[in-house]
Enzyme design. Sequence first.
Site, PDB file in Angstrom:
ATOM      1  CB  THR A 159      -0.924   0.029   1.230  1.00 22.36           C
ATOM      2  OG1 THR A 159      -0.135   0.001   2.422  1.00 22.36           O
ATOM      3  CG2 THR A 159      -1.900  -1.123   1.206  1.00 22.36           C
ATOM      4  CG  ASN A 203       1.518   4.607   3.602  1.00 23.21           C
ATOM      5  OD1 ASN A 203       1.740   3.490   3.129  1.00 23.21           O
ATOM      6  ND2 ASN A 203       0.873   4.794   4.743  1.00 23.21           N
ATOM      7  CD  GLU A 231      -1.718   2.119   5.023  1.00 28.72           C
ATOM      8  OE1 GLU A 231      -1.006   1.196   4.580  1.00 28.72           O
ATOM      9  OE2 GLU A 231      -2.134   2.162   6.181  1.00 28.72           O
TER      10      GLU A 231
HETATM   11  P1  ADP Z   1       5.185   0.917   3.425  1.00 27.69           P
HETATM   12  O1  ADP Z   1       4.988   0.561   4.862  1.00 27.69           O
HETATM   13  O2  ADP Z   1       6.442   1.714   3.184  1.00 27.69           O
HETATM   14  O3  ADP Z   1       3.963   1.573   2.830  1.00 27.69           O
HETATM   15  P2  ADP Z   1       4.401  -1.474   1.951  1.00 27.69           P
HETATM   16  O4  ADP Z   1       4.775  -2.878   2.338  1.00 27.69           O
HETATM   17  O5  ADP Z   1       2.959  -1.080   2.184  1.00 27.69           O
HETATM   18  O6  ADP Z   1       5.405  -0.494   2.691  1.00 27.69           O
HETATM   19  O7  ADP Z   1       4.774  -1.272   0.425  1.00 27.69           O
HETATM   20  C1  ADP Z   1       4.399  -0.083  -0.218  1.00 27.69           C
HETATM   21  C2  ADP Z   1       5.342   0.303  -1.344  1.00 27.69           C
HETATM   22  O8  ADP Z   1       5.417  -0.761  -2.287  1.00 27.69           O
HETATM   23  C3  ADP Z   1       4.840   1.498  -2.123  1.00 27.69           C
HETATM   24  O9  ADP Z   1       5.264   2.739  -1.546  1.00 27.69           O
HETATM   25  C4  ADP Z   1       5.455   1.276  -3.509  1.00 27.69           C
HETATM   26  O10 ADP Z   1       6.727   1.908  -3.594  1.00 27.69           O
HETATM   27  C5  ADP Z   1       5.615  -0.237  -3.590  1.00 27.69           C
HETATM   28  N1  ADP Z   1       4.635  -0.919  -4.453  1.00 27.69           N
HETATM   29  C6  ADP Z   1       4.958  -1.875  -5.371  1.00 27.69           C
HETATM   30  N2  ADP Z   1       3.878  -2.335  -5.996  1.00 27.69           N
HETATM   31  C7  ADP Z   1       2.801  -1.664  -5.476  1.00 27.69           C
HETATM   32  C8  ADP Z   1       1.380  -1.702  -5.741  1.00 27.69           C
HETATM   33  N3  ADP Z   1       0.857  -2.537  -6.652  1.00 27.69           N
HETATM   34  N4  ADP Z   1       0.576  -0.868  -5.022  1.00 27.69           N
HETATM   35  C9  ADP Z   1       1.104  -0.038  -4.095  1.00 27.69           C
HETATM   36  N5  ADP Z   1       2.431   0.040  -3.802  1.00 27.69           N
HETATM   37  C10 ADP Z   1       3.285  -0.762  -4.480  1.00 27.69           C
HETATM   38 MG    MG Z   2       1.973   0.755   2.989  1.00 25.43          MG
END
Ligand code: ADP
Ligand code: MG
Length: 147
Positions: free
Chosen positions: A26, A28, A78
């Site tokens: 997700t 942010n 998110e």
């Molecule tokens: P965080 O806690 O930093 O938000 P996440 O595990 O939720 O970590 O991963 C989010 C990140 O993954 C996003 O900021 C983006 O860079 C990357 N990402 C890759 N594919 C996707 C997708 N399909 N949708 C959203 N984010 C994605």
């Molecule tokens: Mg996230």
Amino acid sequence: SLLPLFIEGEVVKGFGRGSKDLGCPTANFSLEVVQSLPKGLAPGVYYGWAQVDSEAVHKMVANVGWCPFYQNKEMSVETHVMHKFDKDFYGSNLKICIVGYLRPEKNFSSLNDLIEAIKKDIADAHTKLEEMEAKILKDHKFFNQKN
Ligand code: ADP
Ligand code: MG
């Protein structure tokens, strides 16, 4: 009504709570962007359209509010973009159009229940975004403006 609602901002680091490990990364927005949203926006899960930088517009599901499962302290927006990306896009510009509401936030008694709910949200979003009123928003001029 507050919808459709258009939001734009830089993708920042989230809470590192392992959304990616659940198969559902997700992206942010910063707290600054979140705090600029209309106050009446109900917490919950929404569906709509998303665009990273000036690339293609994809379907998305977005969680607005405080995620009870993780006892979040801060408000968050998110966005899970329903597309397989080759790499992360932290620092990119993310545009979303929130089209409709799917459900309120819920507490889940197990991680498995949470994962099942996410799968259902994604399936529901797919269906709702095939409706004509939703589809026309994919072509909104908001997504054509260059940054
Ligand atoms: P965080 O806690 O930093 O938000 P996440 O595990 O939720 O970590 O991963 C989010 C990140 O993954 C996003 O900021 C983006 O860079 C990357 N990402 C890759 N594919 C996707 C997708 N399909 N949708 C959203 N984010 C994605
Ligand atoms: Mg996230």
